[in-house]
Motif scaffolding. Sequence first.
Motif, PDB file in Angstrom:
ATOM      1  N   ALA A   1      47.338   6.337 -24.827  1.00  0.00           N
ATOM      2  CA  ALA A   1      46.761   7.147 -26.045  1.00  0.00           C
ATOM      3  C   ALA A   1      46.414   5.611 -27.190  1.00  0.00           C
ATOM      4  N   GLY A   2      46.918   4.671 -27.082  1.00  0.00           N
ATOM      5  CA  GLY A   2      46.532   3.637 -27.825  1.00  0.00           C
ATOM      6  C   GLY A   2      45.036   3.199 -27.482  1.00  0.00           C
ATOM      7  N   LEU A   3      45.031   3.001 -26.064  1.00  0.00           N
ATOM      8  CA  LEU A   3      43.629   2.507 -25.689  1.00  0.00           C
ATOM      9  C   LEU A   3      42.560   3.567 -26.150  1.00  0.00           C
ATOM     10  N   LEU A   4      42.863   5.223 -25.885  1.00  0.00           N
ATOM     11  CA  LEU A   4      41.903   5.899 -26.141  1.00  0.00           C
ATOM     12  C   LEU A   4      41.322   5.799 -27.698  1.00  0.00           C
ATOM     13  N   ALA A   5      42.710   5.729 -28.495  1.00  0.00           N
ATOM     14  CA  ALA A   5      42.442   5.584 -30.014  1.00  0.00           C
ATOM     15  C   ALA A   5      41.335   4.427 -30.070  1.00  0.00           C
ATOM     16  N   LEU A   6      41.845   3.247 -29.759  1.00  0.00           N
ATOM     17  CA  LEU A   6      40.973   2.064 -29.825  1.00  0.00           C
ATOM     18  C   LEU A   6      39.529   1.981 -29.306  1.00  0.00           C
ATOM     19  N   MET A   7      39.314   2.744 -28.318  1.00  0.00           N
ATOM     20  CA  MET A   7      37.993   3.086 -27.643  1.00  0.00           C
ATOM     21  C   MET A   7      37.015   4.170 -29.077  1.00  0.00           C
ATOM     22  N   LEU A   8      37.786   5.136 -29.368  1.00  0.00           N
ATOM     23  CA  LEU A   8      37.067   5.809 -30.116  1.00  0.00           C
ATOM     24  C   LEU A   8      36.759   5.374 -31.235  1.00  0.00           C
ATOM     25  N   LEU A   9      37.620   4.642 -31.992  1.00  0.00           N
ATOM     26  CA  LEU A   9      37.410   3.855 -33.375  1.00  0.00           C
ATOM     27  C   LEU A   9      36.465   2.850 -33.300  1.00  0.00           C
ATOM     28  N   HIS A  10      36.237   2.053 -32.149  1.00  0.00           N
ATOM     29  CA  HIS A  10      35.258   1.257 -31.998  1.00  0.00           C
ATOM     30  C   HIS A  10      33.763   1.830 -31.777  1.00  0.00           C
ATOM     31  N   ASP A  11      33.867   2.964 -30.837  1.00  0.00           N
ATOM     32  CA  ASP A  11      32.648   3.841 -30.444  1.00  0.00           C
ATOM     33  C   ASP A  11      32.028   4.380 -31.762  1.00  0.00           C
ATOM     34  N   ALA A  12      32.855   4.745 -32.940  1.00  0.00           N
ATOM     35  CA  ALA A  12      32.635   5.533 -33.776  1.00  0.00           C
ATOM     36  C   ALA A  12      31.430   4.689 -34.567  1.00  0.00           C
ATOM     37  N   ARG A  13      31.594   3.450 -34.509  1.00  0.00           N
ATOM     38  CA  ARG A  13      31.046   2.681 -35.332  1.00  0.00           C
ATOM     39  C   ARG A  13      29.661   2.176 -34.600  1.00  0.00           C
ATOM     40  N   ARG A  14      29.414   2.728 -33.265  1.00  0.00           N
ATOM     41  CA  ARG A  14      28.426   2.281 -32.316  1.00  0.00           C
ATOM     42  C   ARG A  14      27.132   2.291 -33.122  1.00  0.00           C
ATOM     43  N   ASP A  15      26.649   3.243 -33.655  1.00  0.00           N
ATOM     44  CA  ASP A  15      25.276   3.487 -34.295  1.00  0.00           C
ATOM     45  C   ASP A  15      24.827   2.426 -35.376  1.00  0.00           C
ATOM     46  N   ALA A  16      26.114   2.107 -36.082  1.00  0.00           N
ATOM     47  CA  ALA A  16      25.790   1.318 -37.330  1.00  0.00           C
ATOM     48  C   ALA A  16      25.821  -0.304 -36.936  1.00  0.00           C
TER      49      ALA A  16
ATOM     50  N   ALA B   1      44.258  -0.754 -32.057  1.00  0.00           N
ATOM     51  CA  ALA B   1      43.930   0.268 -32.567  1.00  0.00           C
ATOM     52  C   ALA B   1      44.117   0.625 -34.008  1.00  0.00           C
ATOM     53  N   ALA B   2      45.347  -0.135 -34.244  1.00  0.00           N
ATOM     54  CA  ALA B   2      45.426   0.162 -35.874  1.00  0.00           C
ATOM     55  C   ALA B   2      44.679  -0.813 -36.482  1.00  0.00           C
ATOM     56  N   VAL B   3      44.348  -2.013 -36.043  1.00  0.00           N
ATOM     57  CA  VAL B   3      43.426  -2.799 -36.655  1.00  0.00           C
ATOM     58  C   VAL B   3      41.898  -2.139 -36.992  1.00  0.00           C
ATOM     59  N   ALA B   4      41.572  -1.388 -35.796  1.00  0.00           N
ATOM     60  CA  ALA B   4      40.209  -0.613 -35.758  1.00  0.00           C
ATOM     61  C   ALA B   4      40.452   0.269 -36.810  1.00  0.00           C
ATOM     62  N   ALA B   5      41.685   0.959 -36.922  1.00  0.00           N
ATOM     63  CA  ALA B   5      41.805   2.297 -37.932  1.00  0.00           C
ATOM     64  C   ALA B   5      41.651   1.484 -39.475  1.00  0.00           C
ATOM     65  N   CYS B   6      42.010   0.138 -39.586  1.00  0.00           N
ATOM     66  CA  CYS B   6      42.195  -0.237 -41.045  1.00  0.00           C
ATOM     67  C   CYS B   6      40.500  -0.498 -41.294  1.00  0.00           C
ATOM     68  N   HIS B   7      39.811  -0.879 -40.397  1.00  0.00           N
ATOM     69  CA  HIS B   7      38.443  -0.875 -40.749  1.00  0.00           C
ATOM     70  C   HIS B   7      37.633   0.326 -40.851  1.00  0.00           C
TER      71      HIS B   7
ATOM     72  N   TRP C   1      43.041  -6.171 -45.717  1.00  0.00           N
ATOM     73  CA  TRP C   1      42.984  -7.740 -44.780  1.00  0.00           C
ATOM     74  C   TRP C   1      44.584  -7.888 -44.662  1.00  0.00           C
ATOM     75  N   SER C   2      45.299  -7.894 -45.494  1.00  0.00           N
ATOM     76  CA  SER C   2      46.723  -8.511 -45.265  1.00  0.00           C
ATOM     77  C   SER C   2      47.431  -7.699 -44.074  1.00  0.00           C
ATOM     78  N   GLN C   3      47.133  -6.206 -44.193  1.00  0.00           N
ATOM     79  CA  GLN C   3      47.733  -5.378 -43.247  1.00  0.00           C
ATOM     80  C   GLN C   3      47.096  -6.034 -41.830  1.00  0.00           C
ATOM     81  N   ILE C   4      45.791  -6.157 -41.846  1.00  0.00           N
ATOM     82  CA  ILE C   4      45.179  -6.533 -40.555  1.00  0.00           C
ATOM     83  C   ILE C   4      46.025  -7.888 -40.283  1.00  0.00           C
TER      84      ILE C   4
END
Lengths: 112, 395
Positions: free
Chosen positions: B217-232, B279-285, B296-299
Amino acid sequence: MKYLLMICGDESAAAHANDGCGGWSEEMEARGVVAGGAGLRPPDEATTVRVREGELLLTDGPFAETKEQIGGFVLIDCADLDEAVEIAAKHPAAGYGTIEIRPVWEPPPGVV
Amino acid sequence: MTFEEIYRQEWGQVVATLIRLTGDWDLAEECAQEAFAAALQRWPIDGVPDRPGAWLTTTARNRAIDWLRREAVGAQKLRELAATPAESDPAYDVPDDRLRLMFTCCHPALAMEARVALTLRTLAGLSTAEIARAFLVPETTMSKRLTRAKQKIQHAGIPYRVPPAHLLPERTPAVLAVLYLLFNEGYSDVVRSNLSSEAIRLARLLVQLMPEEPEAAGLLALMLLHDARRDARLAPDGALVTLDDQDRTRWDRAQITEGTEVLDSALQRGVPGPYQVQAAVAACHATARTAADTDWSQIASLYAQLPQTPVVALNRAVAIGMADGPAVGLRLVDELAAGPLTGYHLLPATRADFLRRLERWSEAAAAYQQALALATTDAERRYLEKRLREVSVRS
């Protein structure tokens, strides 16, 4: 499935010659997976055979010019590669040398 | 649902079931292909069946029976296969089949590249030509690689099964690594973005099949969160756009919501692992309203929880620098400079960025130049060139 375990060590293998097998042989005999095997004399006593265009070529020494030496072999008969890996990993030589697992060639059905 | 969607969704299941039934990978693929070809002919006339997957599995199985009959070998196999009732195929919908296929394709006795190729071929249904194109090798090379991998599975006796519980902890990371590698292959290159979609699709499947594994699930979340920014991530001219400068309205909000939900439910299991932390890092962003709102301190504290590889150390230095100021960041980055990161373009690029923030323009320009010489993609080079121009006019 039948697999050949080639027990390979490097020059340090000699230091382990008298380590014994730490119960590995006994366990594997009891599991009935060992179909044969032996320890080997060192590689400098090996003779390599090749036949090229009908001519017999004998070479003094082992086949591969590497630091690794095949010190022995075991023929095992077990369910699949996972079990072969498990058996090989338990062999004491896995701790200092390398064990290469080779599936034994089995003729396709209909050939024999 | 379009035929293409049905194909993507059902291919892996049909192949997985056929491999279980026949034990023959090539035959399984061939029969699956024939079943999809038959569907393409029949469905426009008869309509799409209620359970397309069951229809395809039954058709593929009948093709396998025909083939075994013609070849007059494997009489035993033929009897077993023929004994399975065909109507509303019970062989279909065995959830273990696809999981079995995934673990077999990702067996650690196979080379990494073979695992990736085999996963794409058998689970995702990509053609050999498509996989070859994605990995920039000739089709014949990829075809040989796939053939060799399938032969090794057969001849070396790699079992077709989900490993027993005691092997799962050592085998699951291999499956996750293959999916993450697939994702990254697609993420770094616009042309290969379909690899990222396949990786996400397979990760979803894995989460569904292994609900007890929070790292999946962590990996899925990580990929979803990265991929959500793809277009930008890319400017119209193809230059990389860093997080600071991305147009956040172009991020995929629905995907970010899904990613954070998947991550939250994984974290609730209380077994954090590297994918969940990343994924938690990606979620912070992804959840920061503006770049300036980024926590950034959380990251930085999340990076501290990861195994301290040189790249993680660099990322952590960046986070600390963003939280505590560029002078602190620069000092941390300089401490890493003598280490194994020498020659890694993100090291001078990070230095350059801190120097730019400190308004030490000429030093920044020199560092951008160093980074440019080491950059690996066009998008990065364009980004660095743009920055270099900016600092050069001020120095």
